[in-house]
Design an enzyme around this catalytic site. Structure first.
Site, PDB file in Angstrom:
ATOM      1  N   THR A  35       0.242  51.419  32.459  1.00  0.00           N
ATOM      2  CA  THR A  35       1.313  50.582  33.005  1.00  0.00           C
ATOM      3  C   THR A  35       2.602  50.815  32.207  1.00  0.00           C
ATOM      4  O   THR A  35       2.570  51.180  31.034  1.00  0.00           O
ATOM      5  CB  THR A  35       0.946  49.078  32.965  1.00  0.00           C
ATOM      6  OG1 THR A  35       0.845  48.649  31.603  1.00  0.00           O
ATOM      7  CG2 THR A  35      -0.360  48.809  33.698  1.00  0.00           C
ATOM      8  N   SER A  94       4.836  53.215  32.409  1.00  0.00           N
ATOM      9  CA  SER A  94       4.821  54.566  31.818  1.00  0.00           C
ATOM     10  C   SER A  94       5.975  55.442  32.290  1.00  0.00           C
ATOM     11  O   SER A  94       5.886  56.662  32.238  1.00  0.00           O
ATOM     12  CB  SER A  94       3.471  55.238  32.071  1.00  0.00           C
ATOM     13  OG  SER A  94       3.047  55.057  33.390  1.00  0.00           O
ATOM     14  N   GLY A 106       9.472  55.815  27.199  1.00  0.00           N
ATOM     15  CA  GLY A 106       8.976  55.446  25.880  1.00  0.00           C
ATOM     16  C   GLY A 106       7.517  55.773  25.599  1.00  0.00           C
ATOM     17  O   GLY A 106       7.006  56.852  25.927  1.00  0.00           O
ATOM     18  N   ILE A 107       6.844  54.802  24.997  1.00  0.00           N
ATOM     19  CA  ILE A 107       5.461  54.977  24.549  1.00  0.00           C
ATOM     20  C   ILE A 107       4.527  55.219  25.737  1.00  0.00           C
ATOM     21  O   ILE A 107       3.644  56.081  25.686  1.00  0.00           O
ATOM     22  CB  ILE A 107       5.025  53.744  23.726  1.00  0.00           C
ATOM     23  CG1 ILE A 107       5.802  53.716  22.395  1.00  0.00           C
ATOM     24  CG2 ILE A 107       3.527  53.717  23.490  1.00  0.00           C
ATOM     25  CD1 ILE A 107       5.619  52.439  21.576  1.00  0.00           C
ATOM     26  N   GLY A 108       4.738  54.480  26.820  1.00  0.00           N
ATOM     27  CA  GLY A 108       3.879  54.629  28.002  1.00  0.00           C
ATOM     28  C   GLY A 108       3.945  56.043  28.568  1.00  0.00           C
ATOM     29  O   GLY A 108       2.917  56.630  28.932  1.00  0.00           O
ATOM     30  N   SER A 162       1.377  45.501  18.889  1.00  0.00           N
ATOM     31  CA  SER A 162       2.464  45.866  17.974  1.00  0.00           C
ATOM     32  C   SER A 162       2.114  45.383  16.571  1.00  0.00           C
ATOM     33  O   SER A 162       1.328  44.437  16.423  1.00  0.00           O
ATOM     34  CB  SER A 162       3.747  45.165  18.424  1.00  0.00           C
ATOM     35  OG  SER A 162       4.738  45.240  17.420  1.00  0.00           O
ATOM     36  N   TYR A 214       8.034  37.183  21.088  1.00  0.00           N
ATOM     37  CA  TYR A 214       7.436  38.520  21.249  1.00  0.00           C
ATOM     38  C   TYR A 214       6.175  38.613  20.375  1.00  0.00           C
ATOM     39  O   TYR A 214       5.109  39.022  20.858  1.00  0.00           O
ATOM     40  CB  TYR A 214       8.466  39.578  20.847  1.00  0.00           C
ATOM     41  CG  TYR A 214       7.936  40.997  20.828  1.00  0.00           C
ATOM     42  CD1 TYR A 214       7.682  41.680  22.019  1.00  0.00           C
ATOM     43  CD2 TYR A 214       7.699  41.675  19.624  1.00  0.00           C
ATOM     44  CE1 TYR A 214       7.215  42.991  22.004  1.00  0.00           C
ATOM     45  CE2 TYR A 214       7.232  42.974  19.605  1.00  0.00           C
ATOM     46  CZ  TYR A 214       6.987  43.636  20.789  1.00  0.00           C
ATOM     47  OH  TYR A 214       6.522  44.923  20.766  1.00  0.00           O
TER      48      TYR A 214
HETATM   49  P1  NAD Z   1      10.228  50.828  27.010  1.00  0.00           P
HETATM   50  O1  NAD Z   1      11.159  49.720  27.383  1.00  0.00           O
HETATM   51  O2  NAD Z   1      10.766  52.158  26.609  1.00  0.00           O
HETATM   52  O3  NAD Z   1       9.200  51.057  28.182  1.00  0.00           O
HETATM   53  C1  NAD Z   1       8.570  49.970  28.781  1.00  0.00           C
HETATM   54  C2  NAD Z   1       8.109  50.403  30.119  1.00  0.00           C
HETATM   55  O4  NAD Z   1       7.521  49.299  30.763  1.00  0.00           O
HETATM   56  C3  NAD Z   1       9.232  50.911  31.007  1.00  0.00           C
HETATM   57  O5  NAD Z   1       8.740  52.007  31.729  1.00  0.00           O
HETATM   58  C4  NAD Z   1       9.482  49.714  31.924  1.00  0.00           C
HETATM   59  O6  NAD Z   1      10.010  50.098  33.169  1.00  0.00           O
HETATM   60  C5  NAD Z   1       8.079  49.192  32.050  1.00  0.00           C
HETATM   61  N1  NAD Z   1       7.994  47.799  32.450  1.00  0.00           N
HETATM   62  C6  NAD Z   1       8.577  46.725  31.877  1.00  0.00           C
HETATM   63  N2  NAD Z   1       8.266  45.626  32.566  1.00  0.00           N
HETATM   64  C7  NAD Z   1       7.451  46.040  33.578  1.00  0.00           C
HETATM   65  C8  NAD Z   1       6.810  45.382  34.621  1.00  0.00           C
HETATM   66  N3  NAD Z   1       6.954  44.063  34.787  1.00  0.00           N
HETATM   67  N4  NAD Z   1       6.055  46.093  35.486  1.00  0.00           N
HETATM   68  C9  NAD Z   1       5.910  47.437  35.348  1.00  0.00           C
HETATM   69  N5  NAD Z   1       6.519  48.114  34.363  1.00  0.00           N
HETATM   70  C10 NAD Z   1       7.276  47.427  33.499  1.00  0.00           C
HETATM   71  O7  NAD Z   1       9.268  50.211  25.906  1.00  0.00           O
HETATM   72  P2  NAD Z   1       8.455  50.884  24.706  1.00  0.00           P
HETATM   73  O8  NAD Z   1       9.275  50.675  23.486  1.00  0.00           O
HETATM   74  O9  NAD Z   1       7.950  52.217  25.045  1.00  0.00           O
HETATM   75  O10 NAD Z   1       7.248  49.839  24.619  1.00  0.00           O
HETATM   76  C11 NAD Z   1       6.018  50.015  25.274  1.00  0.00           C
HETATM   77  C12 NAD Z   1       5.007  49.063  24.681  1.00  0.00           C
HETATM   78  O11 NAD Z   1       4.892  49.330  23.289  1.00  0.00           O
HETATM   79  C13 NAD Z   1       5.411  47.593  24.807  1.00  0.00           C
HETATM   80  O12 NAD Z   1       4.267  46.816  25.102  1.00  0.00           O
HETATM   81  C14 NAD Z   1       5.937  47.257  23.422  1.00  0.00           C
HETATM   82  O13 NAD Z   1       5.773  45.906  23.110  1.00  0.00           O
HETATM   83  C15 NAD Z   1       5.070  48.138  22.546  1.00  0.00           C
HETATM   84  N6  NAD Z   1       5.672  48.454  21.246  1.00  0.00           N
HETATM   85  C16 NAD Z   1       6.859  49.148  21.149  1.00  0.00           C
HETATM   86  C17 NAD Z   1       7.374  49.414  19.892  1.00  0.00           C
HETATM   87  C18 NAD Z   1       8.649  50.208  19.689  1.00  0.00           C
HETATM   88  O14 NAD Z   1       9.158  50.251  18.554  1.00  0.00           O
HETATM   89  N7  NAD Z   1       9.193  50.870  20.705  1.00  0.00           N
HETATM   90  C19 NAD Z   1       6.717  48.965  18.738  1.00  0.00           C
HETATM   91  C20 NAD Z   1       5.533  48.241  18.884  1.00  0.00           C
HETATM   92  C21 NAD Z   1       5.023  47.999  20.145  1.00  0.00           C
END
Ligand code: NAD
Length: 262
Positions: A13, A15, A18-20, A140, A153
């Site tokens: 989900t 994806s 970023g990480i996804g 996280s 958060y």
């Molecule tokens: P990001 O904002 O780059 O990507 C998030 C993705 O989720 C995007 O593709 C967005 O479109 C999608 N998204 C958001 N809400 C949505 C919804 N309601 N339905 C479907 N898609 C949805 O974020 P990221 O930084 O890659 O974070 C991804 C995960 O990793 C998150 O759960 C975040 O809490 C966790 N995380 C991130 C970090 C960091 O430093 N980037 C650190 C720890 C944990």
């Protein structure tokens, strides 16, 4: 270690960035049939194309907003079954804890926690019936090292650990594992923007990154931001046959930011 995911369907989900996106790419490279999810059809299509080009893998898209029960139903209609579910979609923002209204606490819970609960409730019993499956919650380090500026958060990320642990206990000895992966500060587009805002737009990014870690994440043992691919490596291991003995765990890929021994 050779990780071969052929024959496995992997739904990630959130994806489209970023990480996804890095996780979806890693599974596609390992031979899985990957499903990319995001809210915008256009971004989903673009990401599917990009991952196909990069990996030559089998990738398809399913646009749906996983933060609502209607959105979860729509995703399930498009993807009735999966061998690996990665609950990655999530949001973050900074706000003083005594100024966060009820609606914002609820919104964070819906997007970051309930989204994964709903999907796991559908896919996990099917995995159990087949005797193989993997559910991964992208939590996280903020789950165990609560950021003062993002308590709402942190609350959702801690909740994911409880949910994952409880679900892992429920499916004990079935061939299905449930785990949480805990990234630390990771270089995604949102984090890059956040750091540029904080340190100043004129500072070269490698210097801004160094200062951000030194000044705002001094407990980091890595001394830099984590790369999304480094988080994806742990998710791929956890989602593979090789990860069979890891269940109910909170797995850190946080560069040592959380000052915890275990
Ligand atoms: P990001 O904002 O780059 O990507 C998030 C993705 O989720 C995007 O593709 C967005 O479109 C999608 N998204 C958001 N809400 C949505 C919804 N309601 N339905 C479907 N898609 C949805 O974020 P990221 O930084 O890659 O974070 C991804 C995960 O990793 C998150 O759960 C975040 O809490 C966790 N995380 C991130 C970090 C960091 O430093 N980037 C650190 C720890 C944990």
């Amino acid at each position: 270690m050779n990780i071969d995911m052929s024959g496995r369907t992997v739904l990630v989900t959130g994806s489209t960035s970023g990480i996804g996106q890095a996780i979806a790419t890693a599974f596609a490279r390992a031979g899985a049939d990957v499903v990319v999810n995001g809210r915008s059809r256009q971004r989903v299509d673009d990401t599917v194309e990009a991952i196909r080009e990069e990996t030559g893998g089998t990738v398809r898209g399913a646009a749906a907003d996983v933060s609502t029960s209607e959105g979860a139903d729509s995703l399930i209609d498009q993807v009735p079954d999966a061998d690996v579910l990665v609950n990655n979609a999530g949001i973050f923002s900074a706000a003083p804890v005594f100024e966060i209204p009820d609606a914002e606490w609820s919104r964070f819970f819906e997007v970051n926690v309930l989204s994964g609960v709903r999907l796991a409730r559908h896919y996990t019993p099917r995995m159990v019936r087949r005797g193989w499956g993997r559910v991964i919650f992208i939590s996280s380090e903020s789950s165990i090292f609560i950021p003062t500026e993002m308590v709402h958060y942190g609350m959702t990320k801690t909740a994911q650990l409880s949910v994952a642990r409880g679900m892992a206990q429920e499916v004990a000895a079935t061939g299905v594992t449930v785990n949480s992966v805990l990234p630390g500060p990771t270089l995604t587009p949102g984090v890059e923007e956040f750091i540029r805002d904080r340190i100043g737009p004129d500072v070269p990014f490698h210097e801004a990154e160094r200062r951000f870690i030194a000044e705002e994440r001094p407990s980091s043992l890595l001394g830099r931001l984590i790369r999304p691919e480094e988080v994806a490596n742990l998710a791929l291991y956890t989602g593979s046959d090789a990860g069979a003995a890891t269940s109910g765990a909170a797995l850190r890929v946080d560069g040592g930011v959380a000052p915890a021994l275990a």
